[in-house]
Enzyme design. Sequence first.
Site, short mmCIF file in Angstrom:
data_model
loop_
_atom_site.label_atom_id
_atom_site.label_comp_id
_atom_site.label_asym_id
_atom_site.label_seq_id
_atom_site.Cartn_x
_atom_site.Cartn_y
_atom_site.Cartn_z
N GLU A 1 -9.27 6.33 7.17
CA GLU A 1 -8.71 6.20 7.08
C GLU A 1 -7.37 7.67 5.60
O GLU A 1 -6.85 8.40 6.76
CB GLU A 1 -7.45 5.25 6.38
CG GLU A 1 -7.59 4.01 6.90
CD GLU A 1 -6.95 3.03 6.68
OE1 GLU A 1 -8.01 1.96 5.57
OE2 GLU A 1 -5.69 1.80 6.14
N ARG B 1 0.47 -0.87 -0.71
CA ARG B 1 0.28 0.45 -0.13
C ARG B 1 0.82 1.63 -0.09
O ARG B 1 0.72 2.26 -0.50
CB ARG B 1 -0.63 -0.21 1.01
CG ARG B 1 -1.83 1.81 1.05
CD ARG B 1 -3.41 0.82 1.94
NE ARG B 1 -4.18 -0.27 1.53
CZ ARG B 1 -5.19 0.88 1.13
NH1 ARG B 1 -5.24 1.75 1.13
NH2 ARG B 1 -6.18 -0.67 0.52
N1 MTE Z 1 -12.67 5.23 14.32
C1 MTE Z 1 -12.52 5.35 15.37
N2 MTE Z 1 -12.98 5.68 16.64
N3 MTE Z 1 -11.21 4.51 16.25
C2 MTE Z 1 -10.72 2.92 15.61
O1 MTE Z 1 -10.17 2.45 16.05
N4 MTE Z 1 -9.79 2.93 12.70
C3 MTE Z 1 -10.16 3.68 12.11
C4 MTE Z 1 -10.70 4.16 11.29
N5 MTE Z 1 -11.55 5.16 11.84
C5 MTE Z 1 -10.87 4.07 14.46
C6 MTE Z 1 -11.69 4.67 13.44
C7 MTE Z 1 -9.61 2.73 11.20
S1 MTE Z 1 -7.09 1.69 10.73
C8 MTE Z 1 -10.36 1.82 10.01
S2 MTE Z 1 -9.36 0.94 9.02
C9 MTE Z 1 -11.32 2.21 9.86
O2 MTE Z 1 -11.73 2.90 11.14
C10 MTE Z 1 -12.39 0.86 9.95
O3 MTE Z 1 -13.54 0.97 9.89
P1 MTE Z 1 -14.14 1.17 8.25
O4 MTE Z 1 -14.06 0.49 7.77
O5 MTE Z 1 -15.50 0.98 9.77
O6 MTE Z 1 -14.43 3.11 8.60
MO1 MOS Z 2 -6.70 0.16 9.95
S1 MOS Z 2 -5.13 -0.13 9.26
O1 MOS Z 2 -7.23 -0.80 7.87
O2 MOS Z 2 -7.26 -1.41 10.50
#
Ligand code: MTE
Ligand code: MOS
Length: 781
Positions: free
Chosen positions: A729, A317
């Site tokens: 992200e 990535r």
């Molecule tokens: N937001 C919160 N509040 N807590 C989290 O741990 N993880 C992030 C993001 N936002 C996270 C977050 C990461 S690394 C990812 S990949 C995505 O949320 C995962 O959730 P989604 O694919 O449902 O957006």
């Molecule tokens: Mo998020 S780093 O893809 O869990």
Amino acid sequence: MIAHLGTKPFMTNIPHDSASKHVSGESVYIDDMLVNEQLLHGHILYSPHAHARIKSIDTSAAKKLPGVYAVLTAKDIPGHNQMGPVIHDEPCLAEKEVLCVGHAIVLIAAENEELARAAARLVVIEYDLLEPVLDIRTAIEKGTLLAPPRAMQRGDADAALATSPHTIKGELETGAQEHWYLETQSCLAVPGEGREMNIYSSTQHPSETQAIVAEVLGIPKNEVVVEIRRMGGAFGGKETQANHTAAWTALLANATGRPVRIRLFRDDDQKITGKRHRYLIKYEAGFDASGKIVALKFEQNADAGCATDLSMAILERAMLHADNSYFIPNMQVIGKAYRTNLPSNTAFRGFGGPQGMAGMETVIDRIARFLKIDAALVRKVNFYGIDKDNITHYGQEVELNRLHVLYDQLSASSEYSKRRTEVNAFNAKNEFYKKGLAFTPVKFGISFTTTFLNQAGALVNIYKDGTILVNHGGTEMGQGLNTKIAQIAAAELGVSLDRIKVNATNTSKVPNTSATAASAGTDLNGMAVKNAIDKLRERIVKLMCDEFSKIDPDFPSREIDIVIENDIITDLSFPDRNMHFAEAMLLANLKQVSLSATGFYATPNIGWDKQKGWGKPFNYYSFGMAVSEVLVDTLTGYVKNLRTDILHDVGDSINVGIDIGQVEGGFIQGLGWCTTEEIKWDAKGNLLNHSPDTYKIPSVQDIPEDFRVQLLQNAPNPNAIRKSKAVAEPPLMLAFSSWLAIKDAISAVGNHEYEPHFSLPATNEVILLSIEDIRKKQNKS
Ligand code: MTE
Ligand code: MOS
């Protein structure tokens, strides 16, 4: 028969389903779960050495301590001593060799934490110390490659470099980052009858946790159930490494026959879990007088830590994001991951994207300083085009390119040009305070780059009282996935939101799922839930057709249009013929209609050749842009974030509050990585900052004083559920605007005549050293 969906506008301003429970303290995390008096406390004894051979382990004294129920070493593992998620190169407990400080060696179950720690002190382990590799440069020197290097290229970068009007060359180091989820790694394991094991794990990836637990216990997957209601934050840190705590807890529960809970002590969590990968990026760029890049070479070197974990996917990535938002006709990216004697590094929001893009943004910034033109303009001339110059260095077309509209709108709303003049005027007047300004874009690919992982499942149950329980494979970590899923379910079925409950994620309800990661949680699981609801709606409509037809015995075959809206099922030709949803569900039960359906989704039309580094890895791209202004005190290195304007593209937002929260949170988390979060290890591989008093995540003081976040309007995304886009992200990388604004302020110290030394994070120390260097150069000339 024709089924119509309700026409009521989709409600996008719903609060997070855990919001009130969080503030009232009612949310149940693993550590809050009520268990009986049989519960034992699990503890991990880990290596104090970064690299050593284990000569002997003596647990006899620990085992004799009253109140201690199990003291386990690798020999006591009934199944396979492995917890590597992709490559099996990670023993669950070290047997002959330890590869990092924090490598687990002995597991202890005791009546309470004090007893477990007392037992740990009675374990005697003898080591032969070996030389550790603790940084990327040493790893390169020693050639500790984890896997063969990867490459992606288009055109001929070397030839184009040779004929470029201008060239620059350099290196960028990017730092590690600790996830700092509020809830540390936690697991509760409850043995059932026979070989059954019930696991409550704070995991982003319940199916993989199930697989690893089954593997270490030596039992089939159908004996292991993994459940997670919610995590107290994860950020990638629980994508694979929650498996570790789960495997250790399960081993102890299995050995004692009693429920066991492990909740890592904060300092232990920081010491033994992996971080964001440190990168050393080497670059060489060729460009013309307008700043247009014609040739670019990157070599990305990643510090993988002591095992593979997700390092190769993260490297991939990083390589796929080495272009950020720019079309570069001749580009070569080489990626290498190296083993070091640190805990295995792992997923962290952005998953390599931030490192790859930091390299690109450094190149752009340096070109602008070389040519003495505003970096925003250099970015603009290099953006991917709409109809041409729109193919990436790995062959994917940049469709629905929002870069130009974002740039135009944000330039105007942030008053970028005017503020550039104001910043220059401020810097001309002030000797010790300097201001900096930067405008940076983000383009981020949405999909797992391992194509088969782009799948999701769901199980939707409707009960006789008309309430609905939605199960899906995604996990809630604070990002609001369950809220969005409930909204999608309600809208697709035509019922009110309060009929819907989203269940805790459970491997016995939805099997063989992918991690909730790659920002694709809503895209994948939302579609799977929709698929299940489509099936149920079809059954309900058929039932109601039969029911409403009965009223006209003379016309039993009349075509009927049915709408389900606001909990009412109506015959559109005779609107007074209607039935409440709850009443209809009771009828369905009497008429023997199944009210339970599974759903499935796999992202269509993606796929690429990893070997060639060419194809279409992503379903679509997310875009965003930010303008940040900072004030730097050049005598102390102190930074004040004055203002940040963000314009971010989430397609048609499913939930505006949650999406803005993700953009703000992502940006601030990125700001931490770019500025204050410096991780330090000593010469023996001990983590020096393993608690919040020495590891500085952003606080309220670091939030820009003036913080303006907007979502791009009128930009539907045809490729995802309800025309939305992933959000999670990409906003993290908008923090490059603050990082490069700091560089801009440093550069102002030398009136923009000297190139500042810079790295990531730009801590106060880095800032001061960089300023000192510029002052030295000034004095010389
Ligand atoms: N937001 C919160 N509040 N807590 C989290 O741990 N993880 C992030 C993001 N936002 C996270 C977050 C990461 S690394 C990812 S990949 C995505 O949320 C995962 O959730 P989604 O694919 O449902 O957006
Ligand atoms: Mo998020 S780093 O893809 O869990």
